[in-house]
Each structure stands twice: as C-alpha cells, then as structure tokens.
Write an enzyme that holds these catalytic residues in place. Structure first.
Site, PDB file in Angstrom:
ATOM      1  N   GLY A  89       0.813  -1.211   0.000  1.00 30.29           N
ATOM      2  CA  GLY A  89       0.000   0.000   0.000  1.00 30.29           C
ATOM      3  C   GLY A  89       0.844   1.258   0.000  1.00 30.29           C
ATOM      4  N   LYS A 110       9.912   2.834   0.004  1.00 36.49           N
ATOM      5  CA  LYS A 110       8.841   2.702   0.990  1.00 36.49           C
ATOM      6  C   LYS A 110       8.351   4.095   1.365  1.00 36.49           C
ATOM      7  CE  LYS A 110       7.991   0.420   5.476  1.00 36.49           C
ATOM      8  NZ  LYS A 110       8.566  -0.507   6.458  1.00 36.49           N
ATOM      9  N   ASP A 122      -2.561   6.604   2.971  1.00 34.99           N
ATOM     10  CA  ASP A 122      -2.061   7.700   2.126  1.00 34.99           C
ATOM     11  C   ASP A 122      -0.826   7.310   1.322  1.00 34.99           C
ATOM     12  OD1 ASP A 122      -0.151   7.543   4.084  1.00 34.99           O
ATOM     13  OD2 ASP A 122      -0.388   9.597   4.820  1.00 34.99           O
ATOM     14  N   ASP A 249       2.609 -11.716   6.228  1.00 35.79           N
ATOM     15  CA  ASP A 249       3.074 -10.827   5.152  1.00 35.79           C
ATOM     16  C   ASP A 249       4.450 -10.262   5.470  1.00 35.79           C
ATOM     17  OD1 ASP A 249       1.235  -9.588   7.119  1.00 35.79           O
ATOM     18  OD2 ASP A 249       1.957  -7.728   6.248  1.00 35.79           O
ATOM     19  N   ASN A 250       4.928 -10.455   6.674  1.00 37.88           N
ATOM     20  CA  ASN A 250       6.260  -9.964   7.029  1.00 37.88           C
ATOM     21  C   ASN A 250       7.270 -11.099   7.177  1.00 37.88           C
ATOM     22  OD1 ASN A 250       5.303  -7.347   7.024  1.00 37.88           O
ATOM     23  ND2 ASN A 250       4.852  -7.322   9.204  1.00 37.88           N
ATOM     24  N   ASP A 259      10.598  -5.490   7.146  1.00 36.33           N
ATOM     25  CA  ASP A 259       9.508  -4.704   7.717  1.00 36.33           C
ATOM     26  C   ASP A 259       9.726  -4.376   9.180  1.00 36.33           C
ATOM     27  OD1 ASP A 259       7.709  -3.421   6.282  1.00 36.33           O
ATOM     28  OD2 ASP A 259       6.322  -5.081   6.017  1.00 36.33           O
TER      29      ASP A 259
END
Ligand code: AMP
Ligand code: MG
Length: 483
Positions: A89, A110, A122, A249-250, A259
């Site tokens: 994202g 990132k 955002d 996901d990490n 992460d």
C-alpha cells in the site's frame, strides 16, 4: 528517465502473471532532501556513489532511474491471526538490481505514494519510522543477522498526517527479495495451479537455485524455507531482537528480516518482553517468536498442499510432518547458538540445563541480556553486584568446569564468544533519543553517531553511554509502527 547511476536492472518479477502485482509509478514529492545515504552499501552494490549522494530526487521517485519498472506487489497476510488481502500500500518496487557478482536484489521505495493496494492509507511514511528502519536494519546487518538493508532516507518536504502532522520521508530498501508467505497466500487464493507453479519456480530460482530441478519443487521449497526461517529466528534470539509484527506478510521466503515497524531489542532478559503498542496479547513476545514462526510456516505449507501431492490427505500428512520437524530443527540450531554464546565446543548432555539455568537466573534478576553475556567473555566472574550472588557463582563454577572439558584451548572459547555476544545493540532509549533529535530538532548528529557505533557491534571500543542499559526514567516501554 535519467541515467542508470550504476543500477543494473533485470526485472523478472514484472514478468510474472498479472495477479501478482500492479504497475504503479511512485508519486513525486514537493522537496526531496537527502537525510541519510548509505555510501558503503552503494559501493557494495556497484553504484555511482558520488553521483547518487546529491540526487535525493532518485530516492523519492521524482526521477526514475533508467531501467526501473515500478510496481506494487500483491500479497495477503495473517495479521494477528486473521487473513486479509493486502498488497503493497505504500511500497513500490523499482526493480531487481544485479551487482557485479550477479547477486540479485530488490530496490524498493517505501512511502512513495498510493498504490492500487493502499485501501484507506495515504501511501506515505513519516521520517521517524523510516529512520528507525534504517538504524535497526543496518545494525542487524552489522550484527550478522540476515536482513533487508537501507540505502537512503529522503525527506519529502510534505507533511504526513497521523495523530499529528509529521515530516514525510521515503526509505530505499534493498532486499534479497520481497517474496513472503503472504505472496503465496495471495497466489493460492487465485486457485490457479499454473500460477502457483510459476511462483514456486521463480522463488526457487531466486533463493534456492540448487532445488530447481527437484522431483517435488513445492516440497523442496517448503523444506528450504523452514530451514532458513529456523536459522533466522535463532539469530534474532541470539541478539535479543523482537520483531513485533510477525504477520505472514512480514515473513520472507529468503530468510531475511523485513519490515521494521515497532521492533525493538530487549534490555533485561525476559521471554515475555513485548514493546509493540498493538500487540496486546503478547502474541509476538520475544519468547514466542520460535513458535509463531512455526505457525506462520504452517500457513505457508497450506498454500503448497495441492502442489505437494494430488491426494490432499497425503499432502497434509507430508506437510504436517515437515512443520513438526521445524521444532526439532529450531531446538538444535538454538542449542548450537547458545553453546557459541557460552564458548562451548563439543556437546555435553548437561549443556541445555547449564544454558537454561543461566537464563532463568537472568530472568529472576532482570539481568541485562547483552551485557551479561558480553561480560562472560574471558571467563572472569563479572564485577557487577548482581554477579556476586551465590546462585550466580554456583552457575559460574559449573560453567568453568564445562569449559575445562572443551576440546579446544580457552582462547578459542573467548574468540567464539566475542563473535556471538555483541557489546552494543540499538537500545530503545538511544534509538528514541536519536529519532527525537532528528525529527524535532533537525539534528542528525545523534543518529549518525549511533549508526557509527552500531556498525562495529562486537568491538569493545564503544563509549559506555552506548553500552549501559537504560536508567528507569530512560526506559522505553512501548514502540509504535507509525503507519
Ligand atoms: P506493515 O504493518 O508495514 O507490514 O503494513 C501492513 C499493510 O498496510 C501493508 O499492506 C502496507 O502496504 C499497508 N500500509 C501501511 N501503511 C500504509 C499507508 N500509510 N498507506 C497505505 N498502505 C499502508
Ligand atoms: Mg509488511
């Protein structure tokens, strides 16, 4: 597009089937400004270090480096136990760089803006958390723990709005890859065998090339990932690292740490230590990291079942066996690591007890994890008051007796211990002080000084201020992911 600046992009991920990513350029920022640049890493990657140093626009995504094919990766993830479709994202993969030796690595921005996976976010990051990732990932690298690395932090000149307005920043992350358990969870959800096979082959080619021609590629991949993850977690345990968000996901398939959110290092030894403000139940506490990894590997195995065997019951049986095997593998690796921390060569049936007794004593006395082990190098009784306790002296005598049974001279033990027990770790209170100075006073002095010390973690030269544990009033008890 501008010049290459020494980047040699060869973007294979962008050639994978479409569900796995979404092409997506970084969004320009108002005023890119170089905050930290990792010249040593740039050199190692074969980049044009001097030219890059003055080009923050390349690390904010305002200017695209020639050869980049920006994309956001799709993935899913069990977040605190619940499966969600995620995807990057706020991270954009520029491409895969090949260094002079042909070593392949992801170059990722990132905080580079919204992507199709941003949901309500955002797509941005605040300066504090990006500096935090830079500091801790570089420290982990110096400690010898497999990790993604940080090439640059660039200020954006734009505010990001969290509870308050904060300075925005972009981190350039370098990783062996960003393939994760969540990538496979996402792919498996597509229920497309050809897609899974392609992804398995891509992952093997990238991280386990000698397994590419295996009779059962899915099983070979499962075995290889189990091995790497077991090794990785043992390294975290060695240095007292707490990741804080071990969602699937990490969890990388390369076996690197990625992460860095609310991660932190433990000061006083306590397996229940948790810093993350969002980890209410201690799911990702220091002592839970090995078993949570087994759980995460179980989720990985599930994605591979149909590729392991056509008969689902057989596949489950095989995979379950492998996941159970992780415990034994982890325990063996952990014991070997702890032997090194105590300078023990060979194997003695009482080693596990000797090690556990020290840990229990440390926990009961809230002894500092890093300093206690470091003080044992050389074999003297450490001169702290705590170590004059009869319980400790008794343990020390037993340890000495065990050392006497070593097959090698004492000097070899001290050497082993020096390489296993760091003198400095990025202690929370020092990290927080450095981040506060950088974000509130625009003073990068403390962060740069800390980075320099963390670059030599096994050296005894670090000033005392970097080595002592926090005073009670300095203690940082909670860390935040800052997303
Ligand atoms: P993390 O906790 O960093 O592993 O992120 C979990 C998920 O949230 C990932 O899919 C991120 O890409 C996404 N995410 C985190 N922060 C933001 C943000 N500011 N905007 C959009 N997506 C985000
Ligand atoms: Mg993540």
């Amino acid at each position: 597009m501008s010049a290459t600046f020494g980047f040699r992009f060869d973007n294979r991920y962008a050639q994978l089937p479409e569900p796995l990513f979404s092409l997506c350029p970084p969004q320009p920022v108002s005023q890119p400004e170089m905050v930290l640049f990792n010249a040593a890493l740039a050199e190692q990657m074969g980049l044009e270090t001097d030219a890059l140093r003055t080009r923050p626009d390349l690390f904010s995504g305002n200017t695209l480096i020639a050869g980049s094919e920006p994309l956001a990766q799709a993935y899913a993830g069990h977040q605190f136990g619940n499966l969600t479709m995620l995807g990057d994202g706020r991270a954009i993969l520029l491409g895969e760089h090949l260094d002079a030796t042909g070593n392949r690595m992801d170059v990722q921005l990132k905080g580079a803006g919204r992507t199709p996976f941003s949901r309500g976010g955002d797509g941005r990051a605040a300066l504090g958390p990006m500096l935090r990732e830079y500091l801790i990932s570089e420290s982990m690298h110096a400690l010898g723990v497999p990790t993604s690395r940080s090439l640059a932090v660039v200020g954006s000149g734009d505010p990001v709005y969290r509870e308050e307005a904060l300075p925005g920043a972009i981190l350039t992350r370098i990783a062996a890859s960003h393939l994760r358990v969540g990538t496979f969870q996402y792919a498996a959800a597509q229920q497309d065998a050809a897609l899974m096979d392609t992804l398995i082959q891509y992952t093997l080619a990238r991280h386990y090339p000698d397994q590419q021609n295996s009779d059962n590629p899915a099983l070979a991949l499962l075995d290889a990932v189990i091995e790497r993850q077991a090794s990785l977690i043992v390294q975290w345990m060695r240095v007292g690292f707490i990741h804080g968000v071990m969602n699937t996901d990490n969890v990388t398939l390369s076996g690197e740490t990625i992460d860095y959110g609310p991660c932190a290092f433990m000061d006083a030894y306590d397996p229940d230590t948790v810093f993350s403000s969002i980890d209410h139940q201690g799911r990702y506490a220091y002592g839970n990291q090995p078993t949570i990894t087994q759980w995460n590997l179980g989720r990985f195995a599930e994605t591979l079942l149909t590729r392991i065997n056509d008969n689902v019951d057989t596949a489950i049986e095989i995979a379950t066996d492998r996941i159970k095997g992780y415990s034994t593998l982890y325990d063996q690796k952990w014991l070997a690591m702890m032997r090194r921390k105590l300078g023990l060569f060979g194997e003695d049936v009482m080693d596990a007890t000797l090690i556990q007794d020290l840990l229990d004593w440390m926990q009961a006395n809230r002894a500092d994890f890093t300093n206690t082990f470091h003080a044992l190098i050389g074999g003297e009784v450490p001169d702290s008051d705590l170590c004059q306790q009869p319980a400790f002296l008794d343990w020390h005598t037993r340890w000495q007796a065990r050392l006497a049974r070593n097959s090698k001279p004492r000097e070899s033990s001290w050497c082993l211990m020096r390489n296993s027990n760091p003198a400095v770790i990025p202690r929370n209170h020092l990290v927080e002080q450095a981040l506060t100075a950088a974000t509130e006073q625009h003073d990068l002095g403390p962060a740069k000084a800390l980075l320099a010390v963390l670059g030599q973690p096994y050296s005894d030269d670090a000033p005392e201020q970097y080595r002592r544990p926090p005073e009670p009033q300095e203690r940082v008890c909670q860390t935040f992911c800052g997303t």
